[in-house]
Design a protein around this motif. Structure first.
Motif, PDB file in Angstrom:
ATOM      1  N   GLU A 235      -3.054  -8.603   0.438  1.00  5.37           N
ATOM      2  CA  GLU A 235      -2.765  -7.646   1.509  1.00  5.37           C
ATOM      3  C   GLU A 235      -1.589  -8.107   2.357  1.00  5.37           C
ATOM      4  O   GLU A 235      -0.721  -7.299   2.729  1.00  5.37           O
ATOM      5  CB  GLU A 235      -4.018  -7.463   2.367  1.00  5.37           C
ATOM      6  N   LYS A 236      -1.530  -9.379   2.649  1.00  4.12           N
ATOM      7  CA  LYS A 236      -0.391  -9.902   3.403  1.00  4.12           C
ATOM      8  C   LYS A 236       0.906  -9.723   2.631  1.00  4.12           C
ATOM      9  O   LYS A 236       1.958  -9.421   3.221  1.00  4.12           O
ATOM     10  CB  LYS A 236      -0.619 -11.374   3.721  1.00  4.12           C
ATOM     11  N   SER A 237       0.842  -9.898   1.317  1.00  4.39           N
ATOM     12  CA  SER A 237       2.040  -9.727   0.487  1.00  4.39           C
ATOM     13  C   SER A 237       2.541  -8.289   0.543  1.00  4.39           C
ATOM     14  O   SER A 237       3.744  -8.042   0.691  1.00  4.39           O
ATOM     15  CB  SER A 237       1.729 -10.126  -0.965  1.00  4.39           C
ATOM     16  N   ILE A 238       1.623  -7.327   0.443  1.00  8.62           N
ATOM     17  CA  ILE A 238       2.008  -5.921   0.543  1.00  8.62           C
ATOM     18  C   ILE A 238       2.617  -5.629   1.915  1.00  8.62           C
ATOM     19  O   ILE A 238       3.638  -4.944   2.040  1.00  8.62           O
ATOM     20  CB  ILE A 238       0.786  -5.019   0.283  1.00  8.62           C
ATOM     21  N   GLY A 239       1.990  -6.184   2.954  1.00  4.65           N
ATOM     22  CA  GLY A 239       2.504  -5.989   4.307  1.00  4.65           C
ATOM     23  C   GLY A 239       3.930  -6.487   4.451  1.00  4.65           C
ATOM     24  O   GLY A 239       4.770  -5.836   5.081  1.00  4.65           O
ATOM     25  N   ARG A 240       4.219  -7.658   3.873  1.00  2.00           N
ATOM     26  CA  ARG A 240       5.589  -8.210   3.948  1.00  2.00           C
ATOM     27  C   ARG A 240       6.571  -7.337   3.198  1.00  2.00           C
ATOM     28  O   ARG A 240       7.683  -7.083   3.678  1.00  2.00           O
ATOM     29  CB  ARG A 240       5.604  -9.631   3.391  1.00  2.00           C
ATOM     30  N   TYR A 241       6.196  -6.879   1.985  1.00  2.00           N
ATOM     31  CA  TYR A 241       7.104  -6.016   1.223  1.00  2.00           C
ATOM     32  C   TYR A 241       7.510  -4.793   2.035  1.00  2.00           C
ATOM     33  O   TYR A 241       8.693  -4.413   2.100  1.00  2.00           O
ATOM     34  CB  TYR A 241       6.433  -5.553  -0.077  1.00  2.00           C
ATOM     35  N   ILE A 242       6.537  -4.176   2.665  1.00  2.00           N
ATOM     36  CA  ILE A 242       6.816  -2.950   3.422  1.00  2.00           C
ATOM     37  C   ILE A 242       7.627  -3.257   4.675  1.00  2.00           C
ATOM     38  O   ILE A 242       8.645  -2.611   4.952  1.00  2.00           O
ATOM     39  CB  ILE A 242       5.503  -2.237   3.785  1.00  2.00           C
ATOM     40  N   ALA A 243       7.192  -4.239   5.437  1.00  2.00           N
ATOM     41  CA  ALA A 243       7.860  -4.551   6.704  1.00  2.00           C
ATOM     42  C   ALA A 243       9.295  -5.001   6.503  1.00  2.00           C
ATOM     43  O   ALA A 243      10.196  -4.610   7.257  1.00  2.00           O
ATOM     44  CB  ALA A 243       7.068  -5.621   7.453  1.00  2.00           C
ATOM     45  N   GLU A 244       9.533  -5.823   5.508  1.00  7.33           N
ATOM     46  CA  GLU A 244      10.866  -6.406   5.305  1.00  7.33           C
ATOM     47  C   GLU A 244      11.824  -5.487   4.572  1.00  7.33           C
ATOM     48  O   GLU A 244      13.048  -5.652   4.686  1.00  7.33           O
ATOM     49  CB  GLU A 244      10.736  -7.723   4.545  1.00  7.33           C
ATOM     50  N   VAL A 403       5.824  11.789  -3.579  1.00  5.71           N
ATOM     51  CA  VAL A 403       5.822  10.341  -3.366  1.00  5.71           C
ATOM     52  C   VAL A 403       7.201   9.745  -3.590  1.00  5.71           C
ATOM     53  O   VAL A 403       7.851  10.024  -4.609  1.00  5.71           O
ATOM     54  CB  VAL A 403       4.803   9.667  -4.303  1.00  5.71           C
ATOM     55  N   HIS A 404       7.640   8.896  -2.674  1.00  4.31           N
ATOM     56  CA  HIS A 404       8.902   8.172  -2.830  1.00  4.31           C
ATOM     57  C   HIS A 404       8.672   6.710  -3.185  1.00  4.31           C
ATOM     58  O   HIS A 404       9.378   6.158  -4.016  1.00  4.31           O
ATOM     59  CB  HIS A 404       9.728   8.268  -1.546  1.00  4.31           C
ATOM     60  N   TYR A 405       7.711   6.066  -2.532  1.00  4.59           N
ATOM     61  CA  TYR A 405       7.479   4.643  -2.751  1.00  4.59           C
ATOM     62  C   TYR A 405       6.004   4.385  -3.074  1.00  4.59           C
ATOM     63  O   TYR A 405       5.112   4.989  -2.469  1.00  4.59           O
ATOM     64  CB  TYR A 405       7.812   3.816  -1.503  1.00  4.59           C
ATOM     65  N   ILE A 406       5.765   3.496  -4.013  1.00  2.00           N
ATOM     66  CA  ILE A 406       4.440   2.935  -4.257  1.00  2.00           C
ATOM     67  C   ILE A 406       4.573   1.424  -4.081  1.00  2.00           C
ATOM     68  O   ILE A 406       5.473   0.807  -4.654  1.00  2.00           O
ATOM     69  CB  ILE A 406       3.920   3.244  -5.674  1.00  2.00           C
ATOM     70  N   VAL A 407       3.655   0.835  -3.311  1.00  2.00           N
ATOM     71  CA  VAL A 407       3.735  -0.599  -3.034  1.00  2.00           C
ATOM     72  C   VAL A 407       2.435  -1.271  -3.446  1.00  2.00           C
ATOM     73  O   VAL A 407       1.343  -0.795  -3.105  1.00  2.00           O
ATOM     74  CB  VAL A 407       3.991  -0.867  -1.539  1.00  2.00           C
ATOM     75  N   THR A 408       2.530  -2.361  -4.198  1.00  2.00           N
ATOM     76  CA  THR A 408       1.396  -3.228  -4.481  1.00  2.00           C
ATOM     77  C   THR A 408       1.788  -4.649  -4.095  1.00  2.00           C
ATOM     78  O   THR A 408       2.927  -4.900  -3.664  1.00  2.00           O
ATOM     79  CB  THR A 408       1.006  -3.211  -5.973  1.00  2.00           C
ATOM     80  N   GLU A 409       0.860  -5.586  -4.300  1.00  2.00           N
ATOM     81  CA  GLU A 409       1.188  -6.983  -3.992  1.00  2.00           C
ATOM     82  C   GLU A 409       2.241  -7.552  -4.927  1.00  2.00           C
ATOM     83  O   GLU A 409       2.769  -8.644  -4.691  1.00  2.00           O
ATOM     84  CB  GLU A 409      -0.077  -7.848  -4.040  1.00  2.00           C
ATOM     85  N   PHE A 410       2.606  -6.779  -5.979  1.00  2.00           N
ATOM     86  CA  PHE A 410       3.600  -7.258  -6.944  1.00  2.00           C
ATOM     87  C   PHE A 410       4.975  -6.631  -6.747  1.00  2.00           C
ATOM     88  O   PHE A 410       5.907  -6.934  -7.485  1.00  2.00           O
ATOM     89  CB  PHE A 410       3.107  -6.990  -8.376  1.00  2.00           C
TER      90      PHE A 410
END
Length: 454
Positions: A235-244, A403-410
């Motif tokens: 979850e933290k990884s997904i959060g970083r991808y989105i925020a950054e 949908v424009h973006y899909i985000v996972t921990e990867f």
């Protein structure tokens, strides 16, 4: 003369106008609005303070009853209503609501035939009953629920709501849950208010003068809370991808409840001049405010203020909201209006989903044929924002074109403008490595061509 009319008189007058057509359309509109606006004080009208048993005794067989939802669920009234219906052999009472908190006793098998719940968004307390056929689900965009009441598609006999204590001028508030409740009390023939001293007073559209209540009951109890989740590494990884990568300084944010939105908010504390315009929010927003990242300075709608429709969180959230003019709780028809949303700068919508297929279709309200939650406000904000989804792993709520973006921990898959073959390639590359080979085979079987980025 109109200034001296009470709400009790105005409702029959409105019905006479409809039947006879004796008054002009202009007068009809004046009286209709006057009778249905809960903000202004009704002259010479005071509510009856009653016991909870007395208050719910107005409910009859075949009535349509609205239940205030989320953190404002009037649990005392709900429990009393359920007992009253059973003890008095009532039948066919229809209950309308978004997700409610508490145990929802009216959904139990022994109350079948007495009550039938109809969820506009399914909460955990109604999920089993909906899937067992004892309760109903109406798929509808969150921002359009008020239309059911304002267009008289559903006419309410009774509304059960929870409010803060009347102030010195007699005004109560709907606290953390304005959403579709303002429209419901504008429609309802009989309004029962549960006054809870622990309800926060909020600014915005959720203000109702005590003279509009037919009955008031007082009971003090803690509001339902959603404890904060300890974030996992994924979850933290997904959060970083989105925020950054996806949230710019000055962006206006919409987010839901849960660990992923909280993970994103945790990573945004070094951003600047963020705004909040969201159907709902939780404790993570308070942390972000206290970091100084939220100023709402660049917003065009309610500039300088946070806009929300409802909130669910911990007591800390409710205490922060209490009498806080920085937060404005509004009618969900306004909050989720696409033309309103799109006026704000860099609107970025963060929504969770249950499943995503290889073409980008998003499932959010069901798991296979089993109903799980609801349509909510995803499309409302996707139409007015740059949006992205969070993959957890079936009816389609969000089409592949939205949908424009899909985000996972990867990683992040950007789908806008991509054909089906390119979409499949992008989505496979952010799937768990253990599943990528099988997803490639599935993609080939469906599309008759290998997924590719070109």
């Amino acid at each position: 003369m109109a200034a001296n009319l009470t709400r009790a008189f105005l409702k029959p007058l409105k019905n006479i106008q409809r039947v006879s057509g004796a008054l002009s359309q202009q007068k009809h509109r004046f009286f209709y609005d006057y009778a249905h606006e809960p903000f202004y004080p009704l002259p010479n009208r005071v509510p009856r303070w009653q016991t909870v048993e007395e208050a719910v005794s107005v409910i009859k067989s075949n009535d349509n009853v609205y239940i205030h939802g989320a953190a404002a669920t009037p649990i005392t009234l709900v429990n009393a209503m359920t007992e009253y219906g059973a003890e008095n052999n009532l039948t066919n009472i229809k209950l309308f609501h978004i997700h409610t908190e508490g145990i929802a006793p009216y959904t139990r098998p022994e109350y079948e035939g007495i009550f039938r719940s109809n969820s506009f968004f399914i909460g955990g307390n109604c999920r089993e009953a909906v899937n067992a056929g004892r309760a109903d689900f109406t798929p509808i965009f969150l921002g359009e629920i008020p239309l059911l009441f304002r267009r008289n598609i559903i006419n309410l006999d009774v509304a059960l709501i929870m409010v803060s204590r009347p102030d010195d001028h007699g005004f109560c508030t709907l606290g953390p849950s304005v959403d579709c409740t303002r429209a419901a009390i504008q429609n309802a023939k009989h309004i029962i208010g549960l006054v809870n001293p622990k309800m926060p007073r909020t600014f915005g559209d959720g203000i109702i003068h005590k003279s509009h209540f037919d009955a008031l009951v007082e009971d003090e109890f803690d509001l339902p809370e959603k404890p904060r989740h300890v974030l996992t590494d994924e979850e933290k990884s997904i959060g970083r991808y989105i925020a950054e990568n996806l949230v710019e300084d000055g962006a206006t944010l919409q987010m839901g409840i849960g660990s992923i939105p909280d993970a994103v908010l945790e990573q945004l504390q070094n951003h600047q001049n963020l705004g909040i315009h969201s159907e709902m929010f939780s404790d993570g927003v308070v942390d972000l405010i206290k970091s100084g990242a939220v100023t709402n300075a660049h917003k065009k709608i309610h500039q300088g203020k946070i806009v929300g429709g409802f909130c669910v969180g911990t007591r800390s959230l409710y205490d922060y909201m209490d009498d806080n003019p920085f937060i404005v709780m509004c009618d969900i028809a306004f909050v989720n209006n696409t033309s309103i949303i799109s006026q704000n700068p860099r609107v970025t919508a963060i929504n969770s989903c249950v499943e995503v297929d290889l073409t980008g279709q998003v499932v959010s309200d069901s798991i296979g044929t089993r109903m799980y939650s609801g349509v909510g406000g995803q499309i409302d904000f996707i139409r007015g924002a740059k949006s992205f989804k969070i993959n957890k792993g079936a009816g389609v709520v969000t089409t592949r074109a939205h949908v424009h973006y899909i985000v996972t921990e990867f990683g992040i898959a950007y789908l806008f403008g991509k054909n089906l073959r390119q979409r499949a390639h992008a989505l496979i590359n952010i799937a768990h490595p253990d599943h990528r080979e099988s997803l490639e085979r599935a993609s080939f079987e469906r599309l008759k061509v290998m997924p590719s980025s070109d």
